[in-house]
Scaffold this motif. Sequence first.
Motif, PDB file in Angstrom:
ATOM      1  N   PHE A 207      13.685   2.352   5.987  1.00 40.06           N
ATOM      2  CA  PHE A 207      12.359   2.652   5.437  1.00 40.06           C
ATOM      3  C   PHE A 207      12.105   4.155   5.467  1.00 40.06           C
ATOM      4  O   PHE A 207      11.702   4.769   4.465  1.00 40.06           O
ATOM      5  CB  PHE A 207      11.317   1.904   6.259  1.00 40.06           C
ATOM      6  CG  PHE A 207       9.930   1.901   5.671  1.00 40.06           C
ATOM      7  CD1 PHE A 207       9.722   1.660   4.332  1.00 40.06           C
ATOM      8  CD2 PHE A 207       8.832   2.110   6.486  1.00 40.06           C
ATOM      9  CE1 PHE A 207       8.439   1.646   3.794  1.00 40.06           C
ATOM     10  CE2 PHE A 207       7.545   2.095   5.963  1.00 40.06           C
ATOM     11  CZ  PHE A 207       7.348   1.862   4.618  1.00 40.06           C
ATOM     12  N   THR A 208      12.357   4.781   6.619  1.00 42.91           N
ATOM     13  CA  THR A 208      12.192   6.231   6.738  1.00 42.91           C
ATOM     14  C   THR A 208      13.147   6.964   5.818  1.00 42.91           C
ATOM     15  O   THR A 208      12.757   7.932   5.141  1.00 42.91           O
ATOM     16  CB  THR A 208      12.435   6.664   8.194  1.00 42.91           C
ATOM     17  OG1 THR A 208      11.398   6.132   9.025  1.00 42.91           O
ATOM     18  CG2 THR A 208      12.443   8.174   8.325  1.00 42.91           C
ATOM     19  N   ASN A 209      14.395   6.531   5.767  1.00 42.35           N
ATOM     20  CA  ASN A 209      15.382   7.235   4.945  1.00 42.35           C
ATOM     21  C   ASN A 209      15.086   7.094   3.463  1.00 42.35           C
ATOM     22  O   ASN A 209      15.254   8.050   2.688  1.00 42.35           O
ATOM     23  CB  ASN A 209      16.785   6.712   5.260  1.00 42.35           C
ATOM     24  CG  ASN A 209      17.300   7.220   6.596  1.00 42.35           C
ATOM     25  OD1 ASN A 209      17.081   8.374   6.950  1.00 42.35           O
ATOM     26  ND2 ASN A 209      17.987   6.373   7.346  1.00 42.35           N
ATOM     27  N   TYR A 210      14.629   5.918   3.032  1.00 42.93           N
ATOM     28  CA  TYR A 210      14.313   5.722   1.620  1.00 42.93           C
ATOM     29  C   TYR A 210      13.163   6.627   1.186  1.00 42.93           C
ATOM     30  O   TYR A 210      13.265   7.359   0.185  1.00 42.93           O
ATOM     31  CB  TYR A 210      13.962   4.258   1.367  1.00 42.93           C
ATOM     32  CG  TYR A 210      13.466   3.993  -0.035  1.00 42.93           C
ATOM     33  CD1 TYR A 210      14.350   3.924  -1.103  1.00 42.93           C
ATOM     34  CD2 TYR A 210      12.102   3.854  -0.299  1.00 42.93           C
ATOM     35  CE1 TYR A 210      13.895   3.704  -2.393  1.00 42.93           C
ATOM     36  CE2 TYR A 210      11.640   3.630  -1.583  1.00 42.93           C
ATOM     37  CZ  TYR A 210      12.538   3.561  -2.628  1.00 42.93           C
ATOM     38  OH  TYR A 210      12.077   3.364  -3.908  1.00 42.93           O
TER      39      TYR A 210
ATOM     40  N   TRP B 256       6.650   9.538  -7.032  1.00 49.52           N
ATOM     41  CA  TRP B 256       7.805   9.270  -7.892  1.00 49.52           C
ATOM     42  C   TRP B 256       7.700   7.908  -8.549  1.00 49.52           C
ATOM     43  O   TRP B 256       7.344   6.928  -7.901  1.00 49.52           O
ATOM     44  CB  TRP B 256       9.091   9.353  -7.059  1.00 49.52           C
ATOM     45  CG  TRP B 256      10.338   9.198  -7.861  1.00 49.52           C
ATOM     46  CD1 TRP B 256      10.655   9.851  -9.025  1.00 49.52           C
ATOM     47  CD2 TRP B 256      11.428   8.314  -7.588  1.00 49.52           C
ATOM     48  NE1 TRP B 256      11.880   9.430  -9.472  1.00 49.52           N
ATOM     49  CE2 TRP B 256      12.383   8.495  -8.612  1.00 49.52           C
ATOM     50  CE3 TRP B 256      11.697   7.412  -6.560  1.00 49.52           C
ATOM     51  CZ2 TRP B 256      13.578   7.793  -8.652  1.00 49.52           C
ATOM     52  CZ3 TRP B 256      12.888   6.709  -6.596  1.00 49.52           C
ATOM     53  CH2 TRP B 256      13.817   6.909  -7.623  1.00 49.52           C
ATOM     54  N   TRP B 257       8.066   7.848  -9.830  1.00 51.17           N
ATOM     55  CA  TRP B 257       7.955   6.622 -10.611  1.00 51.17           C
ATOM     56  C   TRP B 257       8.938   5.540 -10.160  1.00 51.17           C
ATOM     57  O   TRP B 257       8.747   4.359 -10.467  1.00 51.17           O
ATOM     58  CB  TRP B 257       8.209   6.913 -12.090  1.00 51.17           C
ATOM     59  CG  TRP B 257       9.612   7.373 -12.390  1.00 51.17           C
ATOM     60  CD1 TRP B 257      10.052   8.671 -12.457  1.00 51.17           C
ATOM     61  CD2 TRP B 257      10.756   6.550 -12.644  1.00 51.17           C
ATOM     62  NE1 TRP B 257      11.399   8.700 -12.732  1.00 51.17           N
ATOM     63  CE2 TRP B 257      11.856   7.414 -12.855  1.00 51.17           C
ATOM     64  CE3 TRP B 257      10.962   5.179 -12.707  1.00 51.17           C
ATOM     65  CZ2 TRP B 257      13.145   6.951 -13.127  1.00 51.17           C
ATOM     66  CZ3 TRP B 257      12.257   4.707 -12.967  1.00 51.17           C
ATOM     67  CH2 TRP B 257      13.320   5.594 -13.182  1.00 51.17           C
ATOM     68  N   GLY B 258      10.002   5.899  -9.433  1.00 55.63           N
ATOM     69  CA  GLY B 258      11.065   4.945  -9.141  1.00 55.63           C
ATOM     70  C   GLY B 258      10.857   4.107  -7.898  1.00 55.63           C
ATOM     71  O   GLY B 258      11.830   3.547  -7.380  1.00 55.63           O
ATOM     72  N   ASP B 259       9.631   3.999  -7.399  1.00 52.05           N
ATOM     73  CA  ASP B 259       9.386   3.233  -6.174  1.00 52.05           C
ATOM     74  C   ASP B 259       9.871   1.794  -6.305  1.00 52.05           C
ATOM     75  O   ASP B 259       9.683   1.148  -7.331  1.00 52.05           O
ATOM     76  CB  ASP B 259       7.886   3.228  -5.859  1.00 52.05           C
ATOM     77  CG  ASP B 259       7.548   2.266  -4.733  1.00 52.05           C
ATOM     78  OD1 ASP B 259       7.901   2.579  -3.585  1.00 52.05           O
ATOM     79  OD2 ASP B 259       6.975   1.203  -5.012  1.00 52.05           O
ATOM     80  N   ILE B 260      10.480   1.288  -5.209  1.00 50.48           N
ATOM     81  CA  ILE B 260      10.915  -0.107  -5.159  1.00 50.48           C
ATOM     82  C   ILE B 260      10.151  -0.885  -4.099  1.00 50.48           C
ATOM     83  O   ILE B 260      10.198  -2.116  -4.071  1.00 50.48           O
ATOM     84  CB  ILE B 260      12.438  -0.175  -4.895  1.00 50.48           C
ATOM     85  CG1 ILE B 260      13.018  -1.551  -5.273  1.00 50.48           C
ATOM     86  CG2 ILE B 260      12.746   0.134  -3.414  1.00 50.48           C
ATOM     87  CD1 ILE B 260      13.057  -1.812  -6.735  1.00 50.48           C
ATOM     88  N   LEU B 261       9.428  -0.184  -3.224  1.00 55.66           N
ATOM     89  CA  LEU B 261       8.766  -0.843  -2.096  1.00 55.66           C
ATOM     90  C   LEU B 261       7.651  -1.778  -2.557  1.00 55.66           C
ATOM     91  O   LEU B 261       7.502  -2.889  -2.032  1.00 55.66           O
ATOM     92  CB  LEU B 261       8.217   0.196  -1.124  1.00 55.66           C
ATOM     93  CG  LEU B 261       9.245   1.151  -0.519  1.00 55.66           C
ATOM     94  CD1 LEU B 261       8.549   2.176   0.369  1.00 55.66           C
ATOM     95  CD2 LEU B 261      10.296   0.391   0.275  1.00 55.66           C
ATOM     96  N   SER B 262       6.849  -1.337  -3.508  1.00 55.64           N
ATOM     97  CA  SER B 262       5.762  -2.197  -3.993  1.00 55.64           C
ATOM     98  C   SER B 262       6.333  -3.443  -4.664  1.00 55.64           C
ATOM     99  O   SER B 262       5.771  -4.542  -4.541  1.00 55.64           O
ATOM    100  CB  SER B 262       4.868  -1.416  -4.970  1.00 55.64           C
ATOM    101  OG  SER B 262       5.627  -0.909  -6.062  1.00 55.64           O
ATOM    102  N   HIS B 263       7.440  -3.279  -5.348  1.00 57.10           N
ATOM    103  CA  HIS B 263       8.102  -4.423  -5.982  1.00 57.10           C
ATOM    104  C   HIS B 263       8.585  -5.411  -4.920  1.00 57.10           C
ATOM    105  O   HIS B 263       8.368  -6.628  -5.036  1.00 57.10           O
ATOM    106  CB  HIS B 263       9.272  -3.924  -6.820  1.00 57.10           C
ATOM    107  CG  HIS B 263      10.131  -4.999  -7.396  1.00 57.10           C
ATOM    108  ND1 HIS B 263       9.644  -5.974  -8.235  1.00 57.10           N
ATOM    109  CD2 HIS B 263      11.458  -5.262  -7.244  1.00 57.10           C
ATOM    110  CE1 HIS B 263      10.621  -6.787  -8.585  1.00 57.10           C
ATOM    111  NE2 HIS B 263      11.730  -6.388  -7.992  1.00 57.10           N
TER     112      HIS B 263
ATOM    113  N   VAL C  33       0.837  -1.208   0.000  1.00 58.22           N
ATOM    114  CA  VAL C  33       0.000   0.000   0.000  1.00 58.22           C
ATOM    115  C   VAL C  33       0.867   1.250   0.000  1.00 58.22           C
ATOM    116  O   VAL C  33       0.650   2.187  -0.785  1.00 58.22           O
ATOM    117  CB  VAL C  33      -0.947  -0.014   1.215  1.00 58.22           C
ATOM    118  CG1 VAL C  33      -1.649   1.335   1.366  1.00 58.22           C
ATOM    119  CG2 VAL C  33      -1.973  -1.136   1.073  1.00 58.22           C
ATOM    120  N   ILE C  34       1.839   1.292   0.877  1.00 49.79           N
ATOM    121  CA  ILE C  34       2.704   2.469   0.967  1.00 49.79           C
ATOM    122  C   ILE C  34       3.518   2.639  -0.308  1.00 49.79           C
ATOM    123  O   ILE C  34       3.693   3.753  -0.817  1.00 49.79           O
ATOM    124  CB  ILE C  34       3.619   2.347   2.203  1.00 49.79           C
ATOM    125  CG1 ILE C  34       2.777   2.384   3.480  1.00 49.79           C
ATOM    126  CG2 ILE C  34       4.659   3.468   2.227  1.00 49.79           C
ATOM    127  CD1 ILE C  34       3.545   2.024   4.740  1.00 49.79           C
TER     128      ILE C  34
END
Length: 438
Positions: free
Chosen positions: A357-360, A115-122, A105-106
């Motif tokens: 997580f916070t820093n990313y 931003w298009w570069g998210d890695i968290l959902s991946h 979700v986040i």
Amino acid sequence: MATTSPDRIVSLDLIRGFAVLGIFSVNIIGMSFMQGVYFQPILQGFDGLGDKVMYLANLILVDGKLRALFSMLFGASMLLVVDRAVAAGKAGWRVHYPRIFWLLVIGLAHYYILWWGDILSHYAMIGALAYLWWKRSVKVLFIWSAILLFIAYIAMPVSQAYGQYQQQQQQEAEAAEEAAAEAEAAAEATDGDAAATADPDAVVEAEPERRGPPPEVFEQAKAKHQTPMTHLQAQLSNNPFQPFMVSVFLLPETLGLMLLGMGLYRSGFLTGEESHATYRKWAIWGFGALALYSAAVAAWVVSGNYDFMYAGMARNALTPWTRALMAMGYAAILILWSRGGMNWLSTRIAAAGRMAFTNYLGMTLIMTPIMFGFGFGLFGELTRGTAWLYFVPAMWLAMLLFSKWWLDRYRYGPLEWVWRSLSRWQVQPMRKTASVAS
């Protein structure tokens, strides 16, 4: 001897902190320019020596390597959380999957709104699969990892080369159409006189040397980043399924890296339990030798004047196989460093890892107002080198100072606390019982 504290494995925190710091060295490019610039340097902001130096340094030392390290640490941390849950008498899946759900979700909110570069959902989608291996032995984890990474590093270059060929063909066709339209317009404007001197073929031939996107393409990209709402609208209209397609495309590599991290955690490699000689060999051969190889690839890109084909081949065909090995080399170097005793810098890098997580996400929350239209509007206005120089060292310093200061006073990073509270459906205690001065 494992580098541990009563409730933390310090080596994991140190390696994770190094990875999250290093990732910003390449993410700044994706935040400062059009999406394609992340993969093809000459598209935009590539004018001076500093731009070339930063591109080559990232190509040799960072690009793909630190994402691999981060993926390995995700697998190791996932296994650590599940093992501790099971040891406490809980079902592993009841702890793992709520964490994965809220991470998804986040991550999707990060992608669609900011931003298009998210890695968290991946990581959430691949992490949901990685759980299926949590009971497996070290040997089985390594075998599956090797199979998946072999698939990724053989299939990826082939598919990328084909995609690049198609893209090049499309660009040449578009360039030909544009040149013909310009020639026709010039002929009409001069009542036919310009037609005698215009050579459409010559224009088409020169087109691949263009060092920048067509103005209208850049303006469209800039308009997309005016506000979070325009970004959301653009993503829903143009790239609504990108996070899911990326996860399909990168599944073999990311799952292979996560399983590798799980195996390295179980074997004791990531917790500092291997011999000094083992880590020294990985530092020399995993990092040193492959960094030299990557430098040779970078020199080849320079010889090709950073052309699309050279840069694409370097990133997608010639260096992917080095990522996991160099990531292990980095881990070995950091563990050797920690064995000499934690100092001012390593302690703060480890704190940054505890708050990864916070820093990313903090990188995006700070940089998007600086780069995009709802803030200072620097999107596309800087070069690759200046964007790195202006923001990366400052962001590194901020993460190092803030993370340690925060964790001296609180149990978790701000967003780690949110994630943990959501995953457990209960507000978690935040402040430490006794604050320690930083």
